[in-house]
Motif scaffolding. Structure first.
Motif, mmCIF file in Angstrom:
data_model
loop_
_atom_site.group_PDB
_atom_site.id
_atom_site.type_symbol
_atom_site.label_atom_id
_atom_site.label_comp_id
_atom_site.label_asym_id
_atom_site.label_seq_id
_atom_site.Cartn_x
_atom_site.Cartn_y
_atom_site.Cartn_z
ATOM 1 N N GLY A 1 7.265 -4.741 10.120
ATOM 2 C CA GLY A 1 6.370 -3.736 10.761
ATOM 3 C C GLY A 1 7.056 -3.797 11.750
ATOM 4 O O GLY A 1 6.012 -2.394 12.493
ATOM 5 N N ARG A 2 7.220 -4.569 12.448
ATOM 6 C CA ARG A 2 7.868 -4.702 13.818
ATOM 7 C C ARG A 2 6.961 -4.370 15.301
ATOM 8 O O ARG A 2 6.910 -4.336 16.294
ATOM 9 N N SER B 1 7.754 -7.251 2.625
ATOM 10 C CA SER B 1 6.908 -6.719 3.926
ATOM 11 C C SER B 1 6.661 -7.381 3.267
ATOM 12 O O SER B 1 5.434 -7.854 4.722
ATOM 13 N N ALA B 2 4.922 -7.254 2.464
ATOM 14 C CA ALA B 2 3.948 -8.108 2.443
ATOM 15 C C ALA B 2 4.203 -9.753 3.021
ATOM 16 O O ALA B 2 3.225 -10.368 3.836
ATOM 17 N N ALA B 3 5.173 -10.073 2.544
ATOM 18 C CA ALA B 3 5.947 -11.359 3.181
ATOM 19 C C ALA B 3 5.463 -11.797 4.120
ATOM 20 O O ALA B 3 5.295 -13.038 4.973
ATOM 21 N N LEU B 4 6.398 -10.700 4.538
ATOM 22 C CA LEU B 4 6.902 -11.137 5.955
ATOM 23 C C LEU B 4 5.599 -10.876 7.731
ATOM 24 O O LEU B 4 4.724 -11.541 7.809
ATOM 25 N N ARG B 5 4.744 -9.754 6.671
ATOM 26 C CA ARG B 5 3.955 -10.166 7.396
ATOM 27 C C ARG B 5 2.766 -10.770 7.738
ATOM 28 O O ARG B 5 1.889 -10.797 8.530
ATOM 29 N N ASN C 1 0.736 -1.085 -0.343
ATOM 30 C CA ASN C 1 0.482 -0.101 0.197
ATOM 31 C C ASN C 1 0.301 1.529 -0.489
ATOM 32 O O ASN C 1 0.498 2.395 -0.071
ATOM 33 N N GLY C 2 2.335 0.737 0.144
ATOM 34 C CA GLY C 2 2.869 2.224 0.141
ATOM 35 C C GLY C 2 3.542 2.558 0.750
ATOM 36 O O GLY C 2 4.051 4.025 1.295
ATOM 37 N N THR C 3 2.427 2.947 2.102
ATOM 38 C CA THR C 3 2.394 3.370 3.434
ATOM 39 C C THR C 3 3.287 2.574 4.555
ATOM 40 O O THR C 3 3.990 2.125 4.958
ATOM 41 N N THR C 4 2.291 1.124 4.957
ATOM 42 C CA THR C 4 2.731 0.500 5.903
ATOM 43 C C THR C 4 3.400 -0.459 4.902
ATOM 44 O O THR C 4 4.477 -0.844 5.541
#
Ligand SMILES: NC(=O)c1ccc[n+]([C@@H]2O[C@H](COP(=O)([O-])OP(=O)(O)OC[C@H]3O[C@@H](n4cnc5c(N)ncnc54)[C@H](OP(=O)(O)O)[C@@H]3O)[C@@H](O)[C@H]2O)c1
Length: 315
Positions: free
Chosen positions: A290-291, A257-261, A248-251
């Motif tokens: 994302g932490r 990032s999507a894979a990890l989240r 989504n460009g923000t989070t």
């Protein structure tokens, strides 16, 4: 770094763990020793408190390296795996109690730990688990205080079920956006006895980062050269289109990032065992995870599952 409790073991571990197969030179290309040390040190500095290895990685050298590197880090939960006889030619699996007992003593010496936190059988078959003698030995080691917990790193559903039936406290398995069916189907069996789950291959060996050209080639010594034919790989890369709308460009700033989240969103997962091959990759993974929750919303995951189904990846 956020922490989660490793099931009924009570051990508190970072939700991002460091896996060391990728550092060992087995499976992927070799990494200079200084970089291996840099990755381990960086993981510690970033707050990683779960490190996963195996007695077979680099024929024991990875355990030796960790033993030296972690001497002053008693707080790090060490997970090691046994069950590969690399002295045999060709190397073969062995879960005979006498072999496992000797392997355990060698691992304990290399890791310089009197007590091993988590001891896993390394890719046992359903049959070797059903025999019960390997798991009985692990139970004995636990009763004697030589290990804190035991379990199995498994390749499929049958072995996972068998390990659970034998009383495993920890299960390690491949889990990622392209391969989530096993964890989903085991949810009830894992939840009831409160089994800790270590998710590995969270990037599908790098595929889910979406950085490969469609004609990506791997060295013949890289396990990925065997894993996909060129047509398979093209198909898998095109299936990444199902994941793209998560960005989504923000989070969620990248496919990585999507894979990890996706993995961290699953409350059954205790720790995502990462496989960075440089300190830079590790930094990117920690940043992109994302932490903190919400990693991906329930709606985003539901929509992703539908898109995956539409491209032929069924959950
Ligand atoms: N049977 C078992 O018990 C078992 C099986 C598999 C894995 N594991 C454990 O789990 C760990 C991780 O699993 P894995 O190696 O299968 O898979 P993974 O984490 O899905 O993928 C690792 C690969 O992803 C790529 N990568 C990592 N960080 C990246 C980044 N920031 N940007 C772009 N690409 C990145 C690297 O590829 P490049 O090399 O191309 O850069 C790396 O080789 C292993 O190290 C091992 O300790 C255990």
């Amino acid at each position: 770094m956020r922490k989660r409790v490793l099931g009924s073991t009570g051990l508190l571990v970072s939700e991002l763990g460091l896996g060391t197969w990728g550092l060992s030179g087995d499976g992927y290309a070799a990494i200079p020793e200084a970089e291996q040390d840099a990755i381990i040190d960086r993981a510690l500095a970033l707050g990683v408190t779960l490190i996963e290895t195996a007695d077979s990685y680099a024929k024991g050298e990875m355990e030796t390296r960790l033993g030296k590197r972690l001497e002053k880090h008693e707080d790090v939960v060490l997970v090691t795996k046994l069950g590969t006889d690399r002295d045999a030619s060709p190397a073969r699996k062995s879960f005979a109690p006498a072999f496992l007992r000797d392997s355990f003593e060698r691992s304990r010496e290399r890791l310089k730990r009197e007590v091993i936190d988590v001891l896993l059988l390394h890719n046992p078959s359903e049959r070797s688990l059903e025999r019960g003698e390997a798991t009985a030995l692990l139970e004995e080691l636990k009763a004697a205080g030589a290990i804190r917990a035991w379990g199995a790193s498994v390749e499929g559903m049958d072995a996972a079920r068998s390990a659970i039936k034998q009383g495993a406290q920890v299960i390690e398995l491949a889990h990622n956006a392209f391969h989530s069916r096993i964890l989903r189907q085991l949810a009830t069996e894992l939840r009831a006895p409160n089994i800790g789950v270590l998710a590995r291959s969270v990037l599908a060996h790098g595929l889910l980062c979406g950085q490969w050209p469609t004609d990506k080639q791997f060295a013949s010594t890289d396990h990925r050269a065997e894993r996909w034919t060129s047509d398979d790989l093209k198909r898998r890369i095109s299936q990444l289109n199902a994941v793209r709308p998560c960005v989504n460009g923000t989070t969620v700033t990248s496919l990585r990032s999507a894979a990890l989240r996706f993995v961290l969103s699953n409350e059954l997962v205790t720790s995502a065992v990462l496989g960075p091959r440089s300190a830079l990759q590790l930094d990117q993974l920690v940043r992109d995870s994302g932490r903190e929750p919400p990693y991906l919303s329930e709606e985003a995951i539901e929509a992703l599952m539908i898109r995956l189904d539409n491209v032929g990846i069924s959950a």
